[in-house]
Design a protein around this motif. Structure first.
Motif, PDB file in Angstrom:
ATOM      1  N   TRP A 185     -62.708  95.401 120.469  1.00 39.27           N
ATOM      2  CA  TRP A 185     -64.113  95.575 120.819  1.00 39.27           C
ATOM      3  C   TRP A 185     -64.786  96.636 119.950  1.00 39.27           C
ATOM      4  O   TRP A 185     -65.963  96.489 119.593  1.00 39.27           O
ATOM      5  CB  TRP A 185     -64.216  95.964 122.287  1.00 39.27           C
ATOM      6  CG  TRP A 185     -65.624  96.096 122.781  1.00 39.27           C
ATOM      7  CD1 TRP A 185     -66.391  97.221 122.800  1.00 39.27           C
ATOM      8  CD2 TRP A 185     -66.459  95.053 123.296  1.00 39.27           C
ATOM      9  NE1 TRP A 185     -67.629  96.959 123.307  1.00 39.27           N
ATOM     10  CE2 TRP A 185     -67.701  95.625 123.626  1.00 39.27           C
ATOM     11  CE3 TRP A 185     -66.262  93.692 123.522  1.00 39.27           C
ATOM     12  CZ2 TRP A 185     -68.741  94.882 124.153  1.00 39.27           C
ATOM     13  CZ3 TRP A 185     -67.305  92.960 124.055  1.00 39.27           C
ATOM     14  CH2 TRP A 185     -68.522  93.551 124.358  1.00 39.27           C
ATOM     15  N   ILE A 199     -59.753  96.705 123.836  1.00 47.55           N
ATOM     16  CA  ILE A 199     -60.636  97.799 123.430  1.00 47.55           C
ATOM     17  C   ILE A 199     -60.565  98.007 121.922  1.00 47.55           C
ATOM     18  O   ILE A 199     -61.575  98.269 121.260  1.00 47.55           O
ATOM     19  CB  ILE A 199     -60.256  99.084 124.190  1.00 47.55           C
ATOM     20  CG1 ILE A 199     -60.502  98.887 125.701  1.00 47.55           C
ATOM     21  CG2 ILE A 199     -61.052 100.275 123.679  1.00 47.55           C
ATOM     22  CD1 ILE A 199     -60.046 100.044 126.548  1.00 47.55           C
ATOM     23  N   TYR A 200     -59.355  97.855 121.355  1.00 45.21           N
ATOM     24  CA  TYR A 200     -59.200  97.960 119.898  1.00 45.21           C
ATOM     25  C   TYR A 200     -60.077  96.921 119.193  1.00 45.21           C
ATOM     26  O   TYR A 200     -60.765  97.234 118.210  1.00 45.21           O
ATOM     27  CB  TYR A 200     -57.731  97.765 119.533  1.00 45.21           C
ATOM     28  CG  TYR A 200     -57.483  97.509 118.064  1.00 45.21           C
ATOM     29  CD1 TYR A 200     -57.397  98.572 117.168  1.00 45.21           C
ATOM     30  CD2 TYR A 200     -57.315  96.212 117.568  1.00 45.21           C
ATOM     31  CE1 TYR A 200     -57.172  98.338 115.817  1.00 45.21           C
ATOM     32  CE2 TYR A 200     -57.086  95.975 116.218  1.00 45.21           C
ATOM     33  CZ  TYR A 200     -57.016  97.046 115.350  1.00 45.21           C
ATOM     34  OH  TYR A 200     -56.786  96.808 114.013  1.00 45.21           O
ATOM     35  N   PRO A 246     -65.657  96.688 128.164  1.00 47.33           N
ATOM     36  CA  PRO A 246     -64.382  97.415 128.211  1.00 47.33           C
ATOM     37  C   PRO A 246     -64.138  98.117 129.540  1.00 47.33           C
ATOM     38  O   PRO A 246     -63.010  98.136 130.040  1.00 47.33           O
ATOM     39  CB  PRO A 246     -64.510  98.431 127.065  1.00 47.33           C
ATOM     40  CG  PRO A 246     -65.535  97.873 126.167  1.00 47.33           C
ATOM     41  CD  PRO A 246     -66.495  97.138 127.036  1.00 47.33           C
TER      42      PRO A 246
END
Length: 282
Positions: A213, A210-211, A262
């Motif tokens: 993305w 997620i970081y 995500p």
């Protein structure tokens, strides 16, 4: 023992449901907006039911993009973001777990100093060191490239710290037993530490994916070729165009598409993710 009090049970469920509504309702409105026509929001009335343009809007964004925003089809942008997120997550985990293994199980001069130097970098986010990092990337000719998008973001002090703390909880007897059985350092790492770290790796992968993305500032700085745009960059460009020529239905369609990877990663790895965060017995 937890007491069974109906009022407290009702209150906790009410607060939980209220929190879910607060979080989910904006996402629901974004989905509703993505199914409407281009002029449905100009009246100032926000519809609460899906419209009839769902396939049209999503098909246009996936295959054609939004030419006035200078954005290519979204499937290209989603692929760029997916590749960037996977490389960053896998790279961070690989480097961090090897670094933590070296710090915990090898005795070399200034071992603790090396760890604390890594740990101190937690105080230096990308925004603080972005100018010298950009200079290095530019000098190496990595602008407008996947290497430039990912390599500067791969190192992770947080993951190194977490793996170090986990390795410190592993009994020394396990290492001694492996040594008696004739296992070398790499065999001990591959056959014992990696399987024991499976839940930690899964939890970190979700967070780091997620970081990677949602990165916006770094891709914006080093790319001016639309072939390397990420989905977050494209949404910003779409929203900027929408200020003068409102097409929020297409912007919201892009936002929903950007949310899906995500969300799928979290859903597919939910069990390992939760287990990696809460498991204490190793």
């Amino acid at each position: 023992m937890v007491e069974n009090r109906p009022f407290l049970t009702f209150l906790t469920h009410f607060v939980l449901i209220l929190g879910v509504i607060v979080v989910v309702f904006p996402v629901y409105l974004a989905f509703i907006a993505s199914t409407q026509g281009p002029s449905d929001f100009l009246s100032g009335v926000v519809p609460l039911l899906p419209g009839s343009h769902l396939m049209e809007n999503y098909g246009q964004m996936l295959t054609g993009g939004m030419s006035r925003a200078g954005a290519p089809p979204l499937w290209i942008l989603l692929g760029n973001s997916l590749l960037m997120a996977i490389i960053i997550a896998v790279g961070k985990i690989t480097i961090s777990i090897i670094s933590a293994y070296a710090i915990v199980y090898f005795r070399f001069p200034f071992r603790l100093l090396a760890f604390w130097l890594i740990f101190i970098t937690l105080m230096l986010p990308v925004e603080v060191r972005i100018v010298p990092t950009f200079k290095v990337v530019a000098d190496l000719g990595m602008l407008n490239s996947y290497a430039g998008l990912t390599i500067p973001l791969i190192a992770s002090a947080t993951a190194t710290f977490l793996f170090r703390q986990f390795f410190l909880t592993i009994p020394d007897e396990l290492m001694e037993a492996a040594r008696v059985d004739g296992s070398g350092p790499m065999k001990f790492f591959r056959d014992i530490l990696l399987p024991l770290s499976r839940t930690n790796i899964a939890a970190l992968f979700v967070v780091l994916f997620i970081y990677g993305w949602i990165q916006y500032l770094w891709p914006l700085l080093i790319t001016n070729d639309s072939r390397y745009y990420t989905i977050v960059m494209a949404i910003k460009r779409l929203a900027a165009v929408a200020d003068s020529d409102p097409q929020w239905n297409l912007v919201m369609a892009a936002m929903i598409l950007a949310m899906l990877p995500p969300v799928l990663v979290v859903i597919l790895m939910q069990r390992l993710f939760v287990k990696g965060l809460v498991e204490t017995e190793k």
